[in-house]
Write a protein that holds these residues in place. Structure first.
Motif, mmCIF file in Angstrom:
data_model
loop_
_atom_site.group_PDB
_atom_site.id
_atom_site.type_symbol
_atom_site.label_atom_id
_atom_site.label_comp_id
_atom_site.label_asym_id
_atom_site.label_seq_id
_atom_site.Cartn_x
_atom_site.Cartn_y
_atom_site.Cartn_z
ATOM 1 N N ASP A 191 45.150 31.873 48.373
ATOM 2 C CA ASP A 191 43.775 30.953 47.706
ATOM 3 C C ASP A 191 44.429 29.445 47.437
ATOM 4 O O ASP A 191 44.913 29.344 46.369
ATOM 5 N N VAL A 192 43.739 28.834 48.474
ATOM 6 C CA VAL A 192 44.019 27.240 47.933
ATOM 7 C C VAL A 192 42.884 26.688 47.093
ATOM 8 O O VAL A 192 42.002 26.670 47.410
ATOM 9 N N GLY A 193 43.572 26.003 46.244
ATOM 10 C CA GLY A 193 42.711 25.616 45.220
ATOM 11 C C GLY A 193 42.192 26.540 44.450
ATOM 12 O O GLY A 193 40.652 26.421 44.174
ATOM 13 N N CYS A 194 42.825 27.207 43.706
ATOM 14 C CA CYS A 194 42.255 28.555 42.974
ATOM 15 C C CYS A 194 41.618 28.205 41.872
ATOM 16 O O CYS A 194 41.177 28.787 41.063
ATOM 17 N N HIS A 195 41.878 26.874 41.144
ATOM 18 C CA HIS A 195 41.305 26.522 39.923
ATOM 19 C C HIS A 195 41.976 27.416 38.816
ATOM 20 O O HIS A 195 43.226 27.678 38.842
ATOM 21 N N THR A 196 41.035 28.249 38.086
ATOM 22 C CA THR A 196 41.676 29.232 37.015
ATOM 23 C C THR A 196 41.683 30.560 37.438
ATOM 24 O O THR A 196 41.695 31.410 36.776
#
Length: 398
Positions: A191-196
């Protein structure tokens, strides 16, 4: 013959009955208060004075008398030419006050402390006006009020908004209902750019991949995701202990939620194209939701193309890319976030409408592309197309 009185009455009629009297304007209560305040005699005086002696000159006289008695070298004030009363109000006194243009007599005590004024005046023993004529005027130094130190917060230039999923409504994310189990079950997922970790946790819990890795450039967001993961692991361990599940195989347990999760801080955009030769295939499925705009605004056209190429090389043959790009209209809202972003925005030529054709071109190499859905959202800006790209199964580049 008309008399003088008749002429005056003819040319100047009696005005007393015809005079129009204008109503007198009544002063408002606010004006009356202001006038009363201006005419009000100040109650509190400096130097311990009173209404009869505002500057407390009597105290200065007493102070000078004491100094003349104690020191023989002090100046002698002639008492023969002065007519003093019992209070000594008519006695000439030399006073040295710090100059103030706004308040020459320094009667305003509202903005200063009384303790600061005890040492503002002095009576030199042998002082004349000529001695201080050539000296430069020394103005009092007023302390500046220290402003509140604002915490230096960097702008979320990478899309790392703290409350992003507050706008996305994490409990009602319409994108997740279009994801299929076969894309993730028993597979390696990124998951690229998964944030939190909102999407990462959902996929790990509902689709049970062998392992899913969440990657984000912001270290604070990764720490928040790891904190959530730690709490869920502790809860799972407590449940396993209560159910006496110690006899289960550890290898199978590590593949189940939440033990199949991992988060790491990383910038997925490589520094140059040469590093692409070192990329190896590691994942079956890659999710990139709402990432392309921030890669584009921070790294330009070449950085975004390098981002797509790395995704392609990271996938196994037959792997899938689930992509949700932001439209060009959303770029305009963030173009002035920083000076660098503004400069990159003005140089962008690779528009989002060209992403699909570029990913399917020979420069990248994806085989097919299908539109999964355009999820509904209460905000029109979040109504974006979600695409599914599939890598050829006979690819030998990796």
């Amino acid at each position: 013959m008309a008399t003088g009185e008749d002429l005056t009455n003819n040319f100047f009629p009696i005005m007393s009955s015809n005079i129009i009297q204008r109503p007198v304007k009544k002063r408002s209560r606010i004006m009356k208060k202001n006038i009363a305040r201006k005419n009000q005699v100040p109650i509190h005086f400096r130097f311990g004075g009173n209404r009869k002696d505002p500057l407390n000159l009597n105290a200065l006289i007493q102070k000078k008398n004491q100094s003349t008695r104690s020191t023989s070298s002090s100046s002698i004030i002639n008492n023969d030419h002065t007519n003093t009363n019992n209070n000594g109000n008519d006695r000439p006194v030399e006073i040295l006050l710090q100059p103030d243009i706004v308040d020459p007599l320094r009667l305003d005590t509202s903005s200063r402390n009384d303790e600061d004024f005890n040492n503002l005046y002095s009576i030199p023993s042998n002082s004349t006006n000529e001695q201080h004529a050539n000296n430069s005027m020394i103005y009092p130094i007023r302390k500046k009020r220290y402003e509140k130190k604002r915490r230096h917060i960097q702008p979320p230039r990478y899309g790392n908004f703290q409350g992003y999923y507050g706008y996305r409504q994490p409990n009602h994310d319409q994108r997740l209902q279009y994801l299929e189990r076969d894309w993730f079950h028993n597979k390696q997922v990124l998951d690229v750019g998964c944030h939190t970790g909102h999407v990462t946790f959902y996929v790990a819990e509902h689709f049970q991949p062998d392992q899913i890795v969440g990657v984000d450039i912001d270290q604070q967001l990764i720490q928040q995701a790891r904190h959530q993961l730690w709490n869920r692991i502790q809860t799972a361990n407590n449940n396993n202990n209560n159910n006496n599940s110690n006899t289960t195989d550890n290898s199978n347990q590590n593949k189940r939620y939440p033990f199949n999760l991992r988060f790491q801080q990383e910038n997925f955009v490589l520094d140059n194209d040469v590093d692409l030769a070192n990329i190896r295939a590691e994942y079956d499925t890659i999710v990139a939701f709402s990432v392309t705009k921030w890669v584009h605004l921070n790294f330009g056209d070449q950085g975004l193309k390098r981002f797509f190429k790395r995704i392609y090389k990271t996938l196994f043959p037959g792997g899938r890319l689930i992509l949700e790009p932001q439209p060009w209209s959303s770029y305009r809202l963030k173009r002035r976030m920083t000076k660098d972003i503004t400069e990159i925005y003005n140089r962008i030529e690779f528009k989002p409408t060209e992403f699909v054709s570029y990913l399917l071109s020979a420069e990248v190499g994806f085989e097919t592309c299908t539109t999964i859905a355009i999820p509904n959202n209460m905000h029109k800006g979040f109504q974006r197309s979600v695409f599914l790209f599939i890598k050829p199964s006979n690819n030998l580049d990796n």
